[in-house]
Motif scaffolding. Structure first.
Motif, PDB file in Angstrom:
ATOM      1  N   ILE A  53      -8.973   5.454 -27.687  1.00  0.00           N
ATOM      2  CA  ILE A  53     -10.068   4.852 -28.444  1.00  0.00           C
ATOM      3  C   ILE A  53      -9.545   4.181 -29.709  1.00  0.00           C
ATOM      4  N   ILE A  54      -8.701   4.892 -30.459  1.00  0.00           N
ATOM      5  CA  ILE A  54      -8.120   4.384 -31.700  1.00  0.00           C
ATOM      6  C   ILE A  54      -6.603   4.457 -31.581  1.00  0.00           C
ATOM      7  N   ASP A  55      -5.919   3.407 -32.097  1.00  0.00           N
ATOM      8  CA  ASP A  55      -4.462   3.321 -31.961  1.00  0.00           C
ATOM      9  C   ASP A  55      -4.091   3.462 -30.485  1.00  0.00           C
ATOM     10  N   VAL A  56      -4.621   2.524 -29.692  1.00  0.00           N
ATOM     11  CA  VAL A  56      -4.577   2.634 -28.229  1.00  0.00           C
ATOM     12  C   VAL A  56      -3.156   2.766 -27.698  1.00  0.00           C
ATOM     13  N   GLU A  57      -2.222   2.043 -28.276  1.00  0.00           N
ATOM     14  CA  GLU A  57      -0.852   2.069 -27.774  1.00  0.00           C
ATOM     15  C   GLU A  57      -0.012   3.178 -28.400  1.00  0.00           C
ATOM     16  N   GLY A  58      -0.515   3.777 -29.496  1.00  0.00           N
ATOM     17  CA  GLY A  58       0.238   4.831 -30.170  1.00  0.00           C
ATOM     18  C   GLY A  58      -0.461   6.173 -30.063  1.00  0.00           C
ATOM     19  N   SER A  59      -0.087   7.096 -30.926  1.00  0.00           N
ATOM     20  CA  SER A  59      -0.720   8.419 -31.046  1.00  0.00           C
ATOM     21  C   SER A  59      -0.712   9.243 -29.765  1.00  0.00           C
ATOM     22  N   PRO A  60       0.441   9.366 -29.085  1.00  0.00           N
ATOM     23  CA  PRO A  60       0.480  10.235 -27.904  1.00  0.00           C
ATOM     24  C   PRO A  60       0.325  11.703 -28.317  1.00  0.00           C
ATOM     25  N   GLN A  61      -0.194  12.494 -27.411  1.00  0.00           N
ATOM     26  CA  GLN A  61      -0.342  13.938 -27.652  1.00  0.00           C
ATOM     27  C   GLN A  61       0.231  14.706 -26.472  1.00  0.00           C
ATOM     28  N   PRO A  62       0.660  15.958 -26.736  1.00  0.00           N
ATOM     29  CA  PRO A  62       0.690  16.684 -27.993  1.00  0.00           C
ATOM     30  C   PRO A  62       1.527  15.951 -29.055  1.00  0.00           C
ATOM     31  N   MET A  63       1.091  16.063 -30.313  1.00  0.00           N
ATOM     32  CA  MET A  63       1.753  15.376 -31.434  1.00  0.00           C
ATOM     33  C   MET A  63       2.344  16.409 -32.386  1.00  0.00           C
ATOM     34  N   GLN A  64       3.563  16.108 -32.870  1.00  0.00           N
ATOM     35  CA  GLN A  64       4.250  17.021 -33.780  1.00  0.00           C
ATOM     36  C   GLN A  64       4.553  16.353 -35.109  1.00  0.00           C
ATOM     37  N   THR A  65       4.731  17.192 -36.125  1.00  0.00           N
ATOM     38  CA  THR A  65       5.303  16.699 -37.376  1.00  0.00           C
ATOM     39  C   THR A  65       6.779  16.405 -37.136  1.00  0.00           C
ATOM     40  N   GLN A  66       7.361  15.640 -38.024  1.00  0.00           N
ATOM     41  CA  GLN A  66       8.741  15.213 -37.820  1.00  0.00           C
ATOM     42  C   GLN A  66       9.704  16.389 -37.762  1.00  0.00           C
ATOM     43  N   ASP A  67       9.390  17.465 -38.488  1.00  0.00           N
ATOM     44  CA  ASP A  67      10.289  18.621 -38.479  1.00  0.00           C
ATOM     45  C   ASP A  67       9.987  19.594 -37.341  1.00  0.00           C
ATOM     46  N   GLY A  68       8.958  19.289 -36.531  1.00  0.00           N
ATOM     47  CA  GLY A  68       8.626  20.124 -35.383  1.00  0.00           C
ATOM     48  C   GLY A  68       7.892  21.402 -35.736  1.00  0.00           C
ATOM     49  N   ARG A 254     -19.406   5.409 -37.059  1.00  0.00           N
ATOM     50  CA  ARG A 254     -19.186   5.642 -35.624  1.00  0.00           C
ATOM     51  C   ARG A 254     -18.989   4.360 -34.835  1.00  0.00           C
ATOM     52  N   MET A 255     -18.942   3.234 -35.521  1.00  0.00           N
ATOM     53  CA  MET A 255     -18.654   1.959 -34.858  1.00  0.00           C
ATOM     54  C   MET A 255     -17.172   1.616 -34.899  1.00  0.00           C
ATOM     55  N   VAL A 256     -16.359   2.453 -35.590  1.00  0.00           N
ATOM     56  CA  VAL A 256     -14.925   2.186 -35.714  1.00  0.00           C
ATOM     57  C   VAL A 256     -14.226   2.579 -34.414  1.00  0.00           C
ATOM     58  N   ALA A 257     -13.584   1.608 -33.767  1.00  0.00           N
ATOM     59  CA  ALA A 257     -12.851   1.857 -32.526  1.00  0.00           C
ATOM     60  C   ALA A 257     -12.010   0.636 -32.202  1.00  0.00           C
ATOM     61  N   ASP A 258     -10.977   0.840 -31.416  1.00  0.00           N
ATOM     62  CA  ASP A 258     -10.137  -0.266 -30.960  1.00  0.00           C
ATOM     63  C   ASP A 258     -10.472  -0.673 -29.535  1.00  0.00           C
ATOM     64  N   VAL A 259     -11.650  -0.247 -29.069  1.00  0.00           N
ATOM     65  CA  VAL A 259     -12.145  -0.560 -27.728  1.00  0.00           C
ATOM     66  C   VAL A 259     -13.608  -0.967 -27.859  1.00  0.00           C
ATOM     67  N   PRO A 260     -14.209  -1.575 -26.827  1.00  0.00           N
ATOM     68  CA  PRO A 260     -15.616  -1.988 -26.921  1.00  0.00           C
ATOM     69  C   PRO A 260     -16.571  -0.818 -27.169  1.00  0.00           C
ATOM     70  N   VAL A 261     -17.534  -1.052 -28.065  1.00  0.00           N
ATOM     71  CA  VAL A 261     -18.529  -0.052 -28.440  1.00  0.00           C
ATOM     72  C   VAL A 261     -19.916  -0.585 -28.128  1.00  0.00           C
ATOM     73  N   GLY A 262     -20.758   0.267 -27.526  1.00  0.00           N
ATOM     74  CA  GLY A 262     -22.132  -0.109 -27.232  1.00  0.00           C
ATOM     75  C   GLY A 262     -23.086   1.003 -27.625  1.00  0.00           C
ATOM     76  N   ALA A 263     -24.300   0.945 -27.084  1.00  0.00           N
ATOM     77  CA  ALA A 263     -25.301   1.964 -27.408  1.00  0.00           C
ATOM     78  C   ALA A 263     -26.238   2.152 -26.235  1.00  0.00           C
ATOM     79  N   PHE A 264     -26.695   3.390 -26.081  1.00  0.00           N
ATOM     80  CA  PHE A 264     -27.787   3.677 -25.157  1.00  0.00           C
ATOM     81  C   PHE A 264     -29.082   3.253 -25.849  1.00  0.00           C
ATOM     82  N   LEU A 265     -29.980   2.624 -25.113  1.00  0.00           N
ATOM     83  CA  LEU A 265     -31.247   2.173 -25.691  1.00  0.00           C
ATOM     84  C   LEU A 265     -32.388   2.544 -24.760  1.00  0.00           C
TER      85      LEU A 265
END
Length: 630
Positions: A53-68, A254-265
């Motif tokens: 949703i955010i940082d689509v190409e980055g932020s893989p998980q599990p995620m660690q601090t640099q020192d592990g 809640r509109m912040v995203a790097d992908v398309p956002v819509g709404a139920f109506l």
């Protein structure tokens, strides 16, 4: 949005098989089809499925601090992550990604569990701290995102976003818990304080669980609660402006995203308000979608079209047949535990429609609970005024006698259905409200259960949790107490479970701006007369929205998703109703009296009585028992 799963050995740091963690996470692939990851260390394993949703190409998980030292897996969104990043960077934190997950790592390093108070979002996450060999599990304030956990026979604590993640572990003992059956029959869902699989727990909304190696299993700790005991000061105009401010901020965040956002109506007040504020905040046309029904009495497409035209949205609709019960098995798989809120069928269909064009959809869930929109609040407040006029003994004598004598008239117009009201007045407020939110009464449940089942329950009664919540609520008035109890049970157990499971089943992220905690906290301080006035729920919210929405939207009768299950059991599902009394899955449990089940089905099909919702419960229970226990 994602799925998380993992294992933690709290006593001895036994080796953790990565394949076992991967199997648990892969059972949640629908929650995260865009990526997966597994990390293990002595005594701990974390697995993740990602919906980007955010940082689509980055932020893989599990995620660690640099020192592990710290490792995290995370399901949800932190809406104020940019603000927290700036604060943490000012304290010396160095960020390697652009997303919100890394905020949890640096936030934990800076503030520990106090990090939770700073988060504005929906989340469930697990964070392993190698420095003190601890595992921290946390769930958001309202319970938007789920988290299940269980202690296994080898001493490990297993956890997962959904029950199916735990079911993937071979050491999970699948034994049914009859108390959960009692609760399900009472309310139509399995509340968050119990589970159909004995031993499995759900981390309550607004709680965390901090496990340390070498220590005994602690109890979950509450880190947030809604408080109805305080009152905001100011004129109606000033409070109206403050409410609009909170509504705007909740939607924009809640509109912040790097992908398309819509709404139920739907064309109701809540979803229309969200769309209006989306249109105000965005230079582009909002994307909206609506499900319609082929029965005029259930169809809201015309109202949704009016709102879509007013705000020039890119609007899509799809018509669903009133007999759209082909989804039953799909829903059984999505929910794991039995779930009998029949509006889940329509909710699934609107999520399915939204996912064709967007990855994130904003919903109108939460305003009814926060601002007293349900009709039952009006009834409860009126009943409590009457209760206050008479001593309890007199009420029980007068109203109890009248209620017992008055004929039951499910077929009659609502003003003539006095039996339920009279019996409610004879009871205490907590007991009466618990029954008002219920489906199958304690008396009918007692008739349905066998003597062995009643004995196994050991006095457990579903309604008691509501009575206790209302008795102990941080509240001033009866309306406060009813809303508080719904925040504890109905909202996370029914509304948010329905939203999470149906949206995640199609890999869609649903966001609930009207459950922004700042908005909820403010709403809880409003005088009762500004929530409920003149028989009008959400009074101040509707007044504040007159600048955005026409009166025909704001003040029309509430409709919501209506699924005609009663008609189904007199038509296409009549055979299913009759078969329930002979179902081996139900009868082999030894819990239910087949004679009573058969009577309910016969009375309903003939039209002599109304048992549609109870029959729907038994149909969903029968299917879920097959899925969970074979």
């Amino acid at each position: 949005m994602c799925g998380i799963a993992g294992l933690f050995h709290p006593q001895t740091p036994k080796p953790v098989d990565p394949a076992r963690v991967a199997a648990m996470a892969d059972a949640l692939a629908h929650r995260g089809p865009d990526g997966s990851g597994v990390w293990t260390a002595p005594g701990v394993g974390l697995g993740h499925r990602r919906l980007s949703i955010i940082d689509v190409e980055g932020s893989p998980q599990p995620m660690q601090t640099q020192d592990g030292a710290l490792t995290v897996i995370f399901n949800g969104e932190i809406y104020n992550f940019a603000e927290l990043r700036r604060e943490l960077a000012g304290r010396g934190a160095h960020f390697r990604t652009q997303g919100d997950t890394e905020v949890l790592l640096h936030g934990w390093a800076a503030w520990g569990p106090a990090l939770l108070d700073r988060l504005n979002g929906m989340f469930a996450f697990a964070l392993y701290d190698a420095r003190d060999q601890s595992l921290f599990l946390a769930r958001d304030r309202m319970g938007v995102k789920p988290l299940h956990y269980v202690e296994l026979s080898d001493g490990a604590i297993a956890f997962a976003s959904e029950l199916k993640g735990l079911l993937a572990h071979p050491l999970l003992r699948r034994t049914p818990d009859i108390r959960a059956v009692e609760d399900f029959l009472a309310f139509g869902y399995v509340p968050d304080d119990t589970c159909m699989v004995a031993g499995v727990k759900k981390l309550p909304a607004g709680h965390f669980l901090h496990l340390h190696r070498g220590r005994s299993m602690p109890r979950p700790q509450r880190w947030w609660d809604v408080d109805f005991s305080r009152r905001a000061r100011g004129s109606a105009r000033a409070l109206e402006e403050e409410l609009v401010h909170h509504l705007r901020e909740a939607v924009r965040s809640r509109m912040v995203a790097d992908v398309p956002v819509g709404a139920f109506l739907s064309g109701g007040v809540d979803s229309s308000a969200v769309v209006a504020l989306m249109a105000e905040a965005s230079p582009r046309a909002a994307l909206t979608c609506t499900i319609g029904f082929d029965e005029a009495g259930h169809d809201e497409r015309a109202h949704a079209a009016l709102v879509a035209e007013r705000f020039a949205t890119e609007h899509r609709t799809r018509v669903v047949a009133a007999d759209d019960f082909a989804l039953i098995d799909t829903l059984v798989h999505a929910f794991d535990e039995p779930f009998a809120d029949a509006s889940a069928l329509a909710t699934y269909r609107v999520c399915e429609l939204a996912r064709e064009t967007v990855t994130v959809a904003l919903s109108g869930d939460g305003a009814d609970e926060a601002l007293a929109g349900y009709r039952r609040y009006r009834f409860h407040a009126a009943e409590e005024r009457v209760r206050g006029l008479l001593p309890a003994t007199m009420r029980e004598s007068v109203f109890g006698t009248l209620g017992a004598a008055y004929p039951k008239a499910d077929w009659a117009p609502r003003p003539l259905r006095a039996k339920t009201t009279l019996l409610a007045l004879a009871r205490g407020g907590g007991e009466a409200y618990a029954r008002a939110v219920g489906v199958t009464t304690p008396e009918l449940r007692a008739a349905l259960f066998t003597p062995a089942a009643r004995s196994a329950l050991g006095g457990h009664r579903a309604e008691d949790r509501y009575v206790e919540a209302m008795r102990d609520a941080p509240a001033r008035e009866p309306l406060d107490r009813a809303q508080y109890a719904d925040f504890q049970h109905w909202l996370p157990g029914d509304i948010l479970t329905k939203s999470d499971r149906t949206s995640m089943a199609v890999s869609l992220e649903a966001r609930e701006p009207l459950l922004d905690h700042r908005l909820v906290e403010f709403s809880a301080t409003l005088p009762a007369s500004m929530r409920l006035r003149g028989g009008q729920g959400k009074w101040l919210m509707k007044k504040s929205l007159e600048r955005y929405l026409p009166r025909e939207i704001l003040y029309r009768p509430k409709m919501g998703f209506v699924t005609p299950v009663s008609a189904w059991f007199r038509g296409a599902l009549a055979g299913e109703a009759a078969a329930l009394a002979g179902s081996r899955r139900l009868l082999d449990t030894g819990w239910f009296d087949p004679v009573v089940l058969r009577r309910l089905a016969d009375e309903h099909r003939s039209g002599r009585a109304e048992h549609g919702r109870t029959l729907w419960q038994f149909l969903m229970l029968e299917r879920s028992l097959g899925r969970l226990f074979g």
